[in-house]
Design a protein around this motif. Sequence first.
Motif: not given
Length: 500
Positions: A33-43, A58-69
């Motif tokens: 929704l916030f613009g990330c293309s492709g599947k996220l990586q998790w561990r 793994r997220l593209p930016s801190e702004d995206m992490a903040r928006s998701i949270a």
Amino acid sequence: MGGEHGAGSWYLCYFLHRLLDYRIPEVESLAKLFGCSGKLQWRQAPNHHPDSPFYFVRLPSEDMARSIAKRSVLVKAIFEIWGEGSTYEELRAAVEAFPEEKKRPYLGTEVTFKIIVDTFGKVISSEEQIKLINSFDFIPFQGRVQLRDPKEKFWFMETDGRVINNGMPAPLEPSVDGTRLFFGREIGGADRSLVTKYALSTRKYLGPTAMDAEIACLMSNQALVDTGKFVYDPFVGTGSILVAAAHYGALTMVKKPIFSPSLLLFRFSYFDLSQGADIDLRVIRDGRGPDCNVWSNFKQYDLPPPVGLVRADNNARPWRPNLREVFDAIICDPPYGIRAGGRKSGGRKLLKGIIDPYIIPDDKRKEHIPSTAAYILEECVHDLLDMAAQLLVTGGRLVFFYPLSREEGADNKLPDHPCFQLLSSSEQILSTKYSRCLLTMEKTSEYTDDLAARAQETHLEFKKNHAKLLDAKDKLRSLVFTPSGEVLQRVIPKYRGKYV
């Protein structure tokens, strides 16, 4: 941790210990929704159970992490991790080794801060918490401690993986100590106040199948509901799912619950639209009076009501036959006969051919309640998938619940359709016999004339054999679906329940 590594950065996602199957699919949907293309990586950290609340993403930016949270329902907070370890000594060494240039912006005299102690799977006293906070005096904070609304929040988190305690599952290998310590800077935290705000306990108008506010918001997140989107619920009931959609920006314009196909041609670029339909005219038009109906639910929360509420039958849809790609998302909870059974237009005499279809006189249409017949789950889901294939835009999402049997050896095959890709299936236990699975599907190809012909054949087959099929419900899946999708056969751990 939290540093650059390939594309994007690693962040620690600390989940609430609720609805475990829903957590990762929600974050992945919000990332898209916030613009990330492709599947996220998790561990995960070493020796952590898959149901642990701690995941690195793994997220593209801190702004995206903040928006998701901020928007997520099940994320407690997302962190830039400065250090982790299995012991306090390992944790300190990791924090000290974290690059100074990344720590420096948050250690200045102008930065107010506080340190929060959080444990999972164990309880520590206030004295121990203070001792832990003071143990981080090796970090050269220059700013002032401010307990209320500090500029930065730092968290010490500890999970005890040695025993089952407070809902924490046992480690995968009992001989392995799964204890893990984290220290990090909070990027963003979830606002759970909306779950309380929209709680069913305070809702004016409810039905027996009203969707829980938390689940309704999760469904909206899975469906990528956002401004400028057109959202539809074909089993709207008392409007619980649309209330959640409206929370994320829905605007509606309604005078009467009468459907006009031309209404669908209007697409607003700066508002999110929602629409609902239900076969029961009394639910969507009358409710329990002028101050207790679907409209009053939206008014209660100062939300714009749906663009339209239509008395419509999912089995005999009112859309033009050639209408295509109207909705951005379809979100619903189809009737599957556990709390309420489905109904479709027809009545026994019509379905048996005893009487022919008839036209209701104009003077009786307003108060007329059409005859209905039982609407079997498999027929209902077939119609839903066919309708969604026609009316969803390519890339649009269909999000709906599907019931599963929890009996040992049950062959729980999920419905599929050639126009859709199944993105996720998230199980929620309802009883010792049943659970329900939230299916999130994305439309990946256009609806063709061949698919329309096959759907019509299946529709006529249902109509022809309606009475026979009512007596053979267990055989219906082979008649409706030729499922190639995954088969859900798994043991639900003892610590799992309706909200876990």
